[in-house]
Design a protein around this motif. Sequence first.
Motif, PDB file in Angstrom:
ATOM      1  N   LEU A 140      44.306  -3.288  27.495  1.00 59.79           N
ATOM      2  CA  LEU A 140      44.971  -2.218  28.565  1.00 59.79           C
ATOM      3  C   LEU A 140      44.778  -0.812  27.656  1.00 59.79           C
ATOM      4  N   ASP A 141      44.776  -0.955  26.647  1.00 63.19           N
ATOM      5  CA  ASP A 141      44.552   0.618  25.764  1.00 63.19           C
ATOM      6  C   ASP A 141      43.271   1.190  25.672  1.00 63.19           C
ATOM      7  N   SER A 142      41.966   0.299  25.646  1.00 63.34           N
ATOM      8  CA  SER A 142      40.917   0.755  25.445  1.00 63.34           C
ATOM      9  C   SER A 142      39.865  -0.361  25.672  1.00 63.34           C
ATOM     10  N   ALA A 143      38.596   0.135  26.042  1.00 64.41           N
ATOM     11  CA  ALA A 143      37.608  -0.655  26.211  1.00 64.41           C
ATOM     12  C   ALA A 143      37.133  -1.338  24.822  1.00 64.41           C
ATOM     13  N   GLY A 144      36.447  -2.345  25.147  1.00 62.53           N
ATOM     14  CA  GLY A 144      35.913  -3.302  23.890  1.00 62.53           C
ATOM     15  C   GLY A 144      36.575  -4.487  23.873  1.00 62.53           C
ATOM     16  N   SER A 145      36.314  -5.288  22.536  1.00 68.11           N
ATOM     17  CA  SER A 145      36.618  -6.482  22.238  1.00 68.11           C
ATOM     18  C   SER A 145      37.906  -6.409  21.709  1.00 68.11           C
ATOM     19  N   ILE A 146      38.590  -7.572  21.886  1.00 72.69           N
ATOM     20  CA  ILE A 146      40.247  -7.705  21.200  1.00 72.69           C
ATOM     21  C   ILE A 146      39.846  -7.643  19.705  1.00 72.69           C
ATOM     22  N   PHE A 147      38.906  -8.360  19.358  1.00 79.16           N
ATOM     23  CA  PHE A 147      38.734  -8.466  17.705  1.00 79.16           C
ATOM     24  C   PHE A 147      37.823  -7.660  17.108  1.00 79.16           C
ATOM     25  N   TYR A 148      37.828  -7.242  15.884  1.00 79.70           N
ATOM     26  CA  TYR A 148      37.028  -6.578  15.052  1.00 79.70           C
ATOM     27  C   TYR A 148      36.440  -7.611  14.309  1.00 79.70           C
ATOM     28  N   VAL A 149      35.119  -7.833  14.192  1.00 75.03           N
ATOM     29  CA  VAL A 149      34.766  -9.150  13.448  1.00 75.03           C
ATOM     30  C   VAL A 149      33.643  -8.152  12.708  1.00 75.03           C
ATOM     31  N   ARG A 150      33.578  -8.312  11.416  1.00 70.58           N
ATOM     32  CA  ARG A 150      32.654  -7.762  10.350  1.00 70.58           C
ATOM     33  C   ARG A 150      32.384  -8.932   9.308  1.00 70.58           C
ATOM     34  N   GLU A 151      31.176  -8.616   8.613  1.00 70.13           N
ATOM     35  CA  GLU A 151      30.982  -9.156   7.380  1.00 70.13           C
ATOM     36  C   GLU A 151      31.624  -8.673   6.327  1.00 70.13           C
ATOM     37  N   ARG A 152      32.272  -9.431   5.394  1.00 71.11           N
ATOM     38  CA  ARG A 152      32.838  -9.224   4.356  1.00 71.11           C
ATOM     39  C   ARG A 152      32.252 -10.163   2.945  1.00 71.11           C
ATOM     40  N   SER A 153      32.541  -9.680   1.847  1.00 69.41           N
ATOM     41  CA  SER A 153      32.155 -10.431   0.544  1.00 69.41           C
ATOM     42  C   SER A 153      33.332 -11.064   0.151  1.00 69.41           C
ATOM     43  N   GLY A 154      33.142 -12.246   0.024  1.00 65.68           N
ATOM     44  CA  GLY A 154      34.359 -13.278  -0.491  1.00 65.68           C
ATOM     45  C   GLY A 154      34.086 -14.101  -1.706  1.00 65.68           C
ATOM     46  N   PHE A 155      34.817 -14.864  -1.881  1.00 67.26           N
ATOM     47  CA  PHE A 155      34.581 -15.732  -3.078  1.00 67.26           C
ATOM     48  C   PHE A 155      33.273 -16.063  -3.662  1.00 67.26           C
ATOM     49  N   ARG A 156      32.723 -15.763  -4.677  1.00 66.74           N
ATOM     50  CA  ARG A 156      31.333 -15.725  -5.570  1.00 66.74           C
ATOM     51  C   ARG A 156      30.503 -15.146  -4.564  1.00 66.74           C
ATOM     52  N   GLY A 157      30.728 -13.857  -3.802  1.00 61.78           N
ATOM     53  CA  GLY A 157      30.005 -13.089  -2.991  1.00 61.78           C
ATOM     54  C   GLY A 157      29.676 -13.832  -1.713  1.00 61.78           C
ATOM     55  N   HIS A 158      29.948 -14.895  -1.341  1.00 58.94           N
ATOM     56  CA  HIS A 158      29.995 -15.571  -0.214  1.00 58.94           C
ATOM     57  C   HIS A 158      30.266 -14.638   0.994  1.00 58.94           C
ATOM     58  N   VAL A 159      29.344 -14.386   1.918  1.00 59.70           N
ATOM     59  CA  VAL A 159      29.507 -13.479   2.932  1.00 59.70           C
ATOM     60  C   VAL A 159      30.202 -14.434   4.036  1.00 59.70           C
ATOM     61  N   PHE A 160      31.429 -13.764   4.850  1.00 60.14           N
ATOM     62  CA  PHE A 160      31.880 -14.492   5.737  1.00 60.14           C
ATOM     63  C   PHE A 160      32.364 -13.451   6.914  1.00 60.14           C
TER      64      PHE A 160
END
Length: 185
Positions: free
Chosen positions: A33-53
């Motif tokens: 209701l507030d703005s156009a676009g998706s509900i979720f923000y999904v981006r790649e992050r660096s995790g355990f031992r550099g694993h990208v998720f």
Amino acid sequence: ELAIKRMFDFLIALTFLIALFPVFAVIALLIKLDSAGSIFYVRERSGFRGHVFHFYKFRSMTKDADRLKSALADKNESRGNVIFKIRKDPRITCIGRFLRKYSFDELPQLLNVFKGDMSLVGPRPFPTEESRKFEHNQMERLAVRPGITGLAQIKGRSDLSFYRWVKWDLWYVNNWSFGLDFLIL
């Protein structure tokens, strides 16, 4: 202790995902209701031992926020310019301000914990492009699963400089115990 931590993370994430489903639905509706676009923000992050998720958050900014980031580069308030922070970011939506104030935008990260990409407690995961700027000793923060919250968040959150933030993350990595996680939670 690591097996207990993973089992604890899994059970807590599952419990909260089920219990908070109505809250997720209300937040999703408010974002739409507030703005156009998706509900979720999904981006790649660096995790355990550099694993990208894929890292999940409720979207709290305009749908073109990533595209506008370069135009705001001169307003970056982060010392050292390793991470990007603007205290009064103009890209944040009305509902986004509320979500961020109470950290409701972080709730979808329970999915990351459930999947095993994250833990409830650990160093916050940085975007992969920001992680590439780390110095060698700062990479040690990737020796544990990233968390929804961590020592740096309870020691100052956004008010910490990047270097103080990493200092607390490294202290956590080197002094980790299930008891410490429980105190942080």
